[in-house]
Enzyme design. Structure first.
Site, PDB file in Angstrom:
ATOM      1  N   ARG A  47       0.821  -1.214   0.000  1.00  0.00           N
ATOM      2  CA  ARG A  47       0.000   0.000   0.000  1.00  0.00           C
ATOM      3  C   ARG A  47       0.857   1.267   0.000  1.00  0.00           C
ATOM      4  O   ARG A  47       1.005   1.937  -1.020  1.00  0.00           O
ATOM      5  CB  ARG A  47      -0.969  -0.023   1.212  1.00  0.00           C
ATOM      6  CG  ARG A  47      -2.116   0.975   1.121  1.00  0.00           C
ATOM      7  CD  ARG A  47      -1.761   2.395   1.485  1.00  0.00           C
ATOM      8  NE  ARG A  47      -1.252   2.538   2.843  1.00  0.00           N
ATOM      9  CZ  ARG A  47      -0.736   3.675   3.302  1.00  0.00           C
ATOM     10  NH1 ARG A  47      -0.648   4.750   2.516  1.00  0.00           N
ATOM     11  NH2 ARG A  47      -0.254   3.751   4.533  1.00  0.00           N
ATOM     12  N   ASP A  48       1.459   1.589   1.115  1.00  0.00           N
ATOM     13  CA  ASP A  48       2.225   2.837   1.213  1.00  0.00           C
ATOM     14  C   ASP A  48       3.392   2.801   0.213  1.00  0.00           C
ATOM     15  O   ASP A  48       3.732   3.817  -0.401  1.00  0.00           O
ATOM     16  CB  ASP A  48       2.758   3.007   2.645  1.00  0.00           C
ATOM     17  CG  ASP A  48       3.001   4.463   3.013  1.00  0.00           C
ATOM     18  OD1 ASP A  48       3.014   5.308   2.109  1.00  0.00           O
ATOM     19  OD2 ASP A  48       3.184   4.751   4.215  1.00  0.00           O
ATOM     20  N   HIS A  83       5.123   4.928  12.625  1.00  0.00           N
ATOM     21  CA  HIS A  83       5.112   4.792  11.157  1.00  0.00           C
ATOM     22  C   HIS A  83       6.117   5.816  10.620  1.00  0.00           C
ATOM     23  O   HIS A  83       5.779   6.979  10.403  1.00  0.00           O
ATOM     24  CB  HIS A  83       3.681   5.073  10.678  1.00  0.00           C
ATOM     25  CG  HIS A  83       3.476   5.073   9.195  1.00  0.00           C
ATOM     26  ND1 HIS A  83       2.787   4.069   8.534  1.00  0.00           N
ATOM     27  CD2 HIS A  83       3.829   5.958   8.233  1.00  0.00           C
ATOM     28  CE1 HIS A  83       2.728   4.349   7.243  1.00  0.00           C
ATOM     29  NE2 HIS A  83       3.352   5.490   7.033  1.00  0.00           N
ATOM     30  N   CYS A  94       5.092   9.336  -0.502  1.00  0.00           N
ATOM     31  CA  CYS A  94       3.726   9.789  -0.289  1.00  0.00           C
ATOM     32  C   CYS A  94       3.374  10.740  -1.432  1.00  0.00           C
ATOM     33  O   CYS A  94       4.107  11.694  -1.685  1.00  0.00           O
ATOM     34  CB  CYS A  94       3.570  10.484   1.057  1.00  0.00           C
ATOM     35  SG  CYS A  94       1.925  11.186   1.245  1.00  0.00           S
ATOM     36  N   ASN A 136       8.673   4.224   3.579  1.00  0.00           N
ATOM     37  CA  ASN A 136       8.779   3.855   4.994  1.00  0.00           C
ATOM     38  C   ASN A 136      10.155   3.231   5.223  1.00  0.00           C
ATOM     39  O   ASN A 136      10.790   2.744   4.287  1.00  0.00           O
ATOM     40  CB  ASN A 136       7.756   2.765   5.349  1.00  0.00           C
ATOM     41  CG  ASN A 136       6.330   3.230   5.245  1.00  0.00           C
ATOM     42  OD1 ASN A 136       5.674   2.997   4.242  1.00  0.00           O
ATOM     43  ND2 ASN A 136       5.860   3.893   6.270  1.00  0.00           N
TER      44      ASN A 136
END
Ligand code: HMG
Ligand code: MG
Length: 300
Positions: free
Chosen positions: A13-14, A205, A238, A247
């Protein structure tokens, strides 16, 4: 007593929401199947968000349907509004995540509304998700800095955390979206948030843009946090935070903990299989030091 931590995998996802390469649905499914073999307790699969805002997540429902869901692993999906939750319910998702910000500018850019309006939205999303028996996780972005507003006060983060927690989020994940935070700031942040949310329901996070993520994880661990989000191969960034990198890499976190006697339950060899595949998938070397070093070592 041995410390044990829980690592929540963000790569699909991220990570993939902001990779330049076009990744096929089939590749995403295969990556998650490799991650299924690692011992990770949670793998975030994708997002039910507007495909105009985040095109790379447009096939998230398809990915979710196709993956093998193993008992004991949760497969959360992001849901910013009721439309997202309706999609999650239609796909029989068991865990969703709402995402707020500690900065007004980022909230506008990321989800097109103020912080207060987002909490109103999430009130309905959380109520209906909880009524349907789903678990809800809450994210807060920009906890240690905002790309538009700069420094963010820990109290501002604690206020949003308090509101999300009261909506029934079982865990509040604190996002250093642009990775500018440092260990001393991290401690102050955790201290403020833990006045509102129990320590065992706080997650870290950390994006690794400034190379501080692992230090911040250790600072959080010292404060009592035991859940950390990480992304295989350090994938991602992002879409609404210019210049942000992914991340912290899952393998960097696992290596650091493993060598320090902190239990993760994760098998490094199986994790490396996923790192190797992730790198091929996005067509570039992984950014993580541990991933690179161990893959070279493994190749002999
Ligand atoms: P909006 O434009 O205000 O929404 O966007 P709207 O309700 O006015 O609807 C506009 C259009 O979007 C309509 O379609 C809706 O149907 C559609 P049209 O009639 O124009 O064809 N729409 C949707 N489509 C699919 N799924 C939905 C959905 N909702 C509306 N759920 C909205 C508001 C929240 C939808 C938008 O801003 C959005 O999708 N934002 C998502 C941004 C995002 O995903 N960011 C990345 C995830 S957060 C993150 O990475 C941070 C985190 O990792 C922590 C950290 O590191 O800080 C979690
Ligand atoms: Mg993030």
């Amino acid at each position: 007593m041995t410390d044990r931590v829980r690592i929540v995998e963000m790569g699909p996802r991220d990570g993939l929401q902001n990779e330049k390469a076009a990744v096929s649905t089939e590749d995403k499914v295969h990556l998650i199947h490799l991650l299924n073999q690692t011992g990770l307790p949670a793998i975030e699969v994708g997002s039910f968000v507007s495909p105009k805002w985040v095109p790379k997540m447009a096939d998230s429902g398809l990915v979710f349907d196709r993956i093998e869901k193993l008992p004991g692993i949760s497969y959360p999906m992001l849901t910013p509004n009721m439309k997202g939750l309706e999609a999650a319910l239609a796909h029989n998702v068991q865990e969703v995540a709402v995402f707020a910000a500690a900065s007004e500018s980022f909230s506008q850019r990321n989800i097109n509304c103020s912080i207060a309006d987002s909490i109103d939205r999430f009130t309905d999303v959380c109520r209906q998700a909880l009524d349907a028996g789903l678990k809800v996780r809450g994210y807060i972005s920009c906890v240690l800095g905002c790309p538009y507003e700069g420094r963010i006060a820990p109290q501002a983060v604690a206020d949003v955390a308090d509101r999300l927690f009261r909506l029934g989020c079982y865990e509040i994940s604190l996002g250093d979206t642009i990775g500018t935070g440092t260990p001393v700031e991290t401690r102050a942040l955790i201290q403020a948030v833990s006045q509102k949310v129990p320590m065992d329901q706080i997650a870290g996070h950390f994006h690794d843009t400034y190379g501080q993520a692992l230090a911040n994880i250790w600072a959080s661990l010292d404060c009592g946090v035991r859940t950390f989000d990480a992304s295989i191969g350090g994938l991602g960034g992002c879409p609404y935070a210019k210049g942000a990198t992914g991340n912290v890499a899952t393998e960097d976190v696992v290596y650091s903990f493993m060598q320090s006697g902190v239990e993760t339950g994760i098998d490094m060899e199986r994790l490396l299989d996923a790192v190797e595949y992730a790198a091929k998938m996005v067509g570039r070397d992984v950014s993580s030091r541990v991933g690179r070093a161990l893959l070279i070592k493994r190749a002999g």
